[in-house]
Design a protein around this motif. Structure first.
Motif, short mmCIF file in Angstrom:
data_model
loop_
_atom_site.label_atom_id
_atom_site.label_comp_id
_atom_site.label_asym_id
_atom_site.label_seq_id
_atom_site.Cartn_x
_atom_site.Cartn_y
_atom_site.Cartn_z
N ARG A 181 22.51 55.93 42.18
CA ARG A 181 23.14 56.30 43.52
C ARG A 181 24.77 56.00 43.28
O ARG A 181 25.44 56.09 44.43
N LEU A 182 25.33 55.62 42.34
CA LEU A 182 26.64 55.49 41.90
C LEU A 182 27.76 56.60 42.41
O LEU A 182 27.51 57.75 41.82
N GLU A 183 28.59 56.41 43.25
CA GLU A 183 29.51 57.50 43.96
C GLU A 183 31.09 57.23 43.16
O GLU A 183 31.70 58.08 43.04
N ILE A 184 31.37 56.02 43.09
CA ILE A 184 32.56 55.65 42.32
C ILE A 184 32.67 54.73 41.16
O ILE A 184 31.97 53.86 41.32
N LEU A 185 33.02 55.01 40.03
CA LEU A 185 33.24 54.44 38.80
C LEU A 185 34.89 54.09 38.63
O LEU A 185 35.30 55.13 38.17
N GLY A 191 36.19 53.07 22.74
CA GLY A 191 35.17 53.99 22.43
C GLY A 191 35.12 55.49 22.74
O GLY A 191 36.37 55.69 23.10
N SER A 192 34.17 55.97 22.62
CA SER A 192 34.34 57.63 23.11
C SER A 192 34.08 57.89 24.61
O SER A 192 33.71 56.98 25.53
N PHE A 193 34.41 58.86 24.84
CA PHE A 193 34.04 59.39 26.44
C PHE A 193 32.60 59.34 26.66
O PHE A 193 31.73 59.60 25.97
N PRO A 194 32.22 58.56 27.85
CA PRO A 194 30.96 58.17 28.29
C PRO A 194 30.15 59.41 28.90
O PRO A 194 29.87 59.54 29.94
N HIS A 195 29.92 60.28 28.07
CA HIS A 195 29.10 61.66 28.24
C HIS A 195 27.83 61.32 29.12
O HIS A 195 27.23 62.28 29.91
N TRP A 196 27.16 59.98 28.82
CA TRP A 196 25.88 59.84 29.68
C TRP A 196 26.13 59.47 31.24
O TRP A 196 25.05 59.84 31.95
N LEU A 197 27.62 59.79 31.71
CA LEU A 197 27.78 59.66 33.03
C LEU A 197 27.48 61.19 33.75
O LEU A 197 27.39 61.12 34.73
N GLU A 198 27.63 62.26 32.76
CA GLU A 198 27.32 63.44 33.43
C GLU A 198 26.17 63.68 34.18
O GLU A 198 26.00 64.48 34.92
N SER A 199 25.01 62.78 34.17
CA SER A 199 23.89 63.03 34.59
C SER A 199 23.69 62.26 35.78
O SER A 199 22.74 62.73 36.61
N LEU A 200 24.65 61.45 36.18
CA LEU A 200 24.53 60.87 37.63
C LEU A 200 24.72 61.64 38.61
O LEU A 200 25.93 62.42 38.86
N PRO A 201 23.65 61.64 39.52
CA PRO A 201 23.75 62.81 40.67
C PRO A 201 24.57 62.79 41.53
O PRO A 201 25.04 63.75 42.28
N GLU A 202 25.07 61.49 41.98
CA GLU A 202 26.00 61.16 43.28
C GLU A 202 27.33 61.04 42.73
O GLU A 202 28.23 60.66 43.72
N LEU A 203 27.80 61.01 41.53
CA LEU A 203 29.03 60.60 40.93
C LEU A 203 30.17 61.32 41.47
O LEU A 203 30.24 62.37 41.44
N GLN A 204 31.04 60.70 42.42
CA GLN A 204 32.26 61.63 42.97
C GLN A 204 33.50 61.31 42.41
O GLN A 204 34.43 62.12 42.45
N VAL A 205 33.72 60.02 42.23
CA VAL A 205 35.03 59.63 41.54
C VAL A 205 34.78 58.81 40.18
O VAL A 205 34.23 57.90 40.12
N LEU A 206 35.57 59.48 39.14
CA LEU A 206 35.38 58.87 37.82
C LEU A 206 36.97 58.53 37.29
O LEU A 206 37.69 59.50 37.04
N ILE A 207 37.33 57.41 37.03
CA ILE A 207 38.59 56.96 36.76
C ILE A 207 38.73 55.96 35.52
O ILE A 207 38.00 55.06 35.51
N LEU A 208 38.92 56.56 34.48
CA LEU A 208 38.81 55.86 32.98
C LEU A 208 40.33 55.80 32.62
O LEU A 208 40.61 55.74 31.46
#
Length: 839
Positions: A455-459, A468-485
């Protein structure tokens, strides 16, 4: 005898368990009454007096009502009006007694002759949260049987005047519930409430723009249980110093000030809101409120420590405490056992974290001056839904138990001094929607267990020391709207997606200030569908429906400045890949993300041309491609189509050619283009050569020099060359035998004798002919000189005829004749190509 037999048979049928008779209508049963035709007609006329709007966003946002639940669209005479949506009739008389049309999208003016006022049997009338405007007519006073009247509005377009209010108050003597929230009552006299019905139980006058001193007699109404005066910031409330036995159980006040400090509040009070009332201390009268359940003293000027006697207020009953936005410095222990909502944010609290009771579901103590570590007792907060400890000076490690909270929705620990790693385990099936750890000292990689937060919308984990490397596993989160690294130590390429449809709902992607490399992720851009054709009916913010209406907030770079978004609008869509080591070209597929507000690829190693498809980003407000290795011209599409562009930076690249002149581009200064030695034109001081399709405000592209005045040096040069040519032509005419031969052949033998005679005369140096040749030669010479100077076709032929080896010298001479500053050496070919593309 026959009579007894019949009687026995009847008794058998009546009392036999195995025999049943068909049900007969009772002579005492009442048939369902039909509605009255004149009331059906009045309702249809009422419906037709308004237009209907299908926008229910306000009701959906604040009341959780989707659509128009009591829409009048279905009303028609083919059915009894008592079955219509929102209409209730009396079971005995058939009269309409209840009309409930809240959030029905009705728009218009309630005129004084509206058929609504013919429904004189109405007892309940709810017209709340529609789109009414104009004045509230006094004809509402005709509905004298009303028990409930709700005219609350969200827009303040509905106005109530003193005369109408007095008539309504005087006639509606049975009224028990009156809601005028959001109705503009700025001109209502304060004595208009003197004759309110003594049967009144609930009175809502919130956000009515009332001014002056509110009458204290309202508090004397014997049955009043709920009074809401909140959001009237120019209103003053006078609370009597005597003990009021009929004081309401619920009191909500947000006013300019409360004058009396000696008022006594009855111990029956359960709901008290005194927010934004300029209170400077805890009201002493709170001590008597043993049964208080809800206390809101937010947005005042209460300073110092929380007094010990406050712990006895609603000791066993208080479930909501809000003393945020004050000047408190110390709170100590929180003793209430039943507290569920605790808001202590935006004070000046010092010391260590106070420990909330285990029953707490919302705990916010952000924007204070707290220090130390998070106590282990926080792991007992299993019901916690919102935990906000942001903007303090807390340190130590984040307790691993925070990843095991199954009900937590918002975990905000940003802007502290937490060290160590992010909790490695996040439980499956958790409810986490907002995880904000920005601005700490966290190290290590992102835990892969974040993939369990479906249910994560903001990380937001920006401004830490993560690696580390780019967290490619986050691409499967269906509700993710904000990704700030942003601003970490992450590295490596952004490889191809591992799932078929990655980042389907992503709206904000900020991976700036890391060490990512490789080419830009074209396949990611192709799947960012939430950035394509985004649309919202109204301003919608992320998190506004969460517990306690705590909005999500993040910090992003907007137009070159770090900005905290206290509320994230869903139409705010940006991409920031700046300050990395990306190489290669900018993908043309970026042009499909037409809802972007901001795009930043600056400070990388990108090369190639600027793709014209960027012109499709019509909503773009800032575009930064500076400090790369881009070359070629600036596409005209950017100037023609990016009409909302406010910030534009192409500095420190290898661009060349003229700067387009159109729309927003005329507002940008030199800083947008510096470091590109091949660029020319406004706003740079360097003008473009004529071969480079000049965009300066001066003349046309055809070489109209000196504002149309004749360059006499050029004329004299043409005159001199014409003299030489003219004498040569005259000499050729007079003395050339080949010319004579051609002339005789052209005009025939019959004229030969006459021609020979004339030629003999010309050979005697007939100076008239010489002067004629001189004059015509002069004209020819000037024409040839003009052609040499200004004809592009001649220049092209001349260059082609004599080869590239002489072109530089020829161009230099031509520029000298035109008195125009020469273009940069070696740029002539590109300038010529630019000229063709622009014009």
């Amino acid at each position: 005898m026959v009579f007894f037999q019949l009687l026995s048979l009847l008794l058998f049928f009546l009392f036999s368990p195995s025999t049943s008779l068909p049900a007969l209508p009772s002579p005492f049963a009442r048939p369902s009454p039909l509605s009255h035709p004149h009331e059906s007609t009045a309702l249809l006329q009422f419906k037709n007096s308004f237009s209907i709007i299908n926008d229910s966003s306000y009701c959906d946002k604040y009341y959780g009502i989707i659509g128009n639940p009591n829409s009048t669209m279905s009303w028609n005479m083919s059915r009894d009006c008592c079955t219509w949506s929102g209409v209730t009739c009396d079971e005995v008389t058939g009269h309409v007694i209840r009309l409930e049309l809240g959030c029905s999208g009705l728009r218009g003016i309630i005129h004084s002759n509206n058929s609504l006022f013919l429904l004189t049997h109405l007892q309940t009338l709810i017209l709340s949260q529609n789109y009414f405007s104009g004045q509230v007519p006094l004809e509402f006073s005709y509905l004298s049987r009303l028990i409930t009247l709700d005219l609350s509005s969200w827009s303040n377009d509905l106005r109530l005047e003193t005369f109408s209010l007095k008539r309504i108050v005087a006639n509606l003597t049975s009224l028990r519930e009156l809601s005028l929230s959001g109705v503009n009552m700025s001109s209502v006299a304060r004595n208009s409430f003197m004759n309110l019905s003594e049967s009144l139980i609930s009175l809502d006058l919130s956000d009515t723009e009332m001014k002056g001193e509110f009458p204290g007699n309202i508090f004397l109404l014997p049955n009043l249980k709920e009074l809401d005066l909140s959001y009237n910031y120019n209103l003053t409330v006078e609370l009597s110093s005597c003990n009021i036995t009929g004081f309401p159980h619920s009191l909500r006040i947000s006013v300019d000030s409360i004058n009396s400090i000696t008022y006594v509040l009855p111990n029956t009070l359960r709901y008290l809101q005194l927010s934004s009332c300029n209170i400077t201390g805890f009201p002493y009268s709170l001590r008597s409120l043993e049964n208080l359940e809800y206390l809101d003293l937010s947005s005042n000027r209460i300073d110092g420590s929380v007094p010990q006697w406050l712990w006895n207020v609603g000791k066993d009953s208080l479930w909501n405490l809000n003393i945020s936005h004050n000047l408190l410095t110390h709170i100590g222990k929180i003793p209430w056992k039943s507290l569920s909502y605790i808001d202590l944010s935006s004070n000046r609290l010092q010391g260590h974290l106070p420990i909330p009771p285990p029953s707490t579901s919302l705990f916010s103590i952000s924007n204070n001056q707290l220090v130390g570590e998070i106590p282990s007792l926080f792991c007992n907060l299993t019901p916690i839904v919102v935990l906000d400890l942001s903007n303090n000076s807390l340190s130590g490690n984040i307790p691993p138990c925070f990843g095991n909270f199954s009900r937590i929705s918002v975990l905000d620990l940003r802007m502290n001094k937490f060290r160590g790693v992010i909790p490695p385990t996040f439980a499956k099936g958790n409810s986490l929607r907002n995880l904000n750890l920005n601005g700490n000292l966290l190290e290590g990689p992102l835990p892969q267990s974040l993939v369990n937060c479906e249910r994560l919308e903001i990380l937001d984990v920006g401004n830490n020391k993560l690696n580390g490397s780019f967290p490619h596993w986050l691409e499967s989160l269906p509700e993710l709207q904000v990704l700030i690294l942003r601003s970490n130590r992450l590295s490596g390429p952004l490889s191809n997606p591992k799932v078929r449809f990655p980042f389907q709902k992503l709206r904000i992607m900020d991976i700036s200030n890391n060490d990512f490399n490789g080419t830009l992720p074209t396949q990611y851009f192709e799947n960012l569908v939430a950035m394509m054709d985004a649309y919202e009916d109204s301003l919608v913010y992320m998190g506004e429906r969460d517990v306690g209406a705590i909005y999500y907030s993040v910090t992003v770079t907007i137009k070159g400045f770090d900005t905290e978004l206290v509320k994230i609008q869903k139409l705010f869509i940006t991409i920031d890949f700046s300050s990395n080591s990306f190489t290669g070209e900018i993908p043309t597929v970026i042009g499909k993300l037409n809802s972007l507000k901001g795009l930043n690829f600056s400070h990388n190693k990108l090369s190639g041309l600027i793709p014209p498809s960027l012109g499709n980003l019509s909503n773009l407000e800032w575009l930064d491609l500076s400090s790369n290795e881009l070359f070629g011209n600036i596409p005209l599409q950017l100037a023609a189509d990016l009409y909302q562009l406010q910030i534009f930076n192409l500095s420190d690249n290898k661009l060349e050619g003229p700067i387009p002149r159109e729309r927003q581009f005329d507002t940008f200064n030199n800083d947008s283009y510096h470091g590109n030695v091949g660029l020319c034109g406004f706003p740079l001081s360097k003008s473009c050569s004529n071969d480079g399709a000049q965009h300066d405000q001066g003349g046309d592209d055809d070489g109209d020099h000196n504002n149309g005045m004749i360059d006499w040096k050029v004329v004299m040069m043409g005159h001199g060359s014409g003299t030489v040519i003219g004498i040569s032509v005259g000499y050729m005419i007079l003395f050339s035998r080949s010319f004579n031969y051609w002339f005789h052949k052209r005009f025939g033998r019959g004229r030969r004798r006459k021609i020979n005679a004339r030629l003999r005369q010309k050979r005697r140096l007939n100076w008239k002919v010489v002067m004629m040749g001189y004059g015509s030669g002069t004209v020819i010479g000037i024409s040839v000189g003009h052609m040499v100077l200004f004809s592009r076709s001649f220049n092209d032929w001349f260059h082609k005829r004599f080869g590239r080896g002489r072109r530089c010298k020829i161009n230099a001479r031509l520029r000298q004749k035109r008195k125009i500053k020469p273009a940069s050496k070696g740029k002539h070919n590109r300038a010529m190509r630019s000229n063709v593309s622009l014009y």
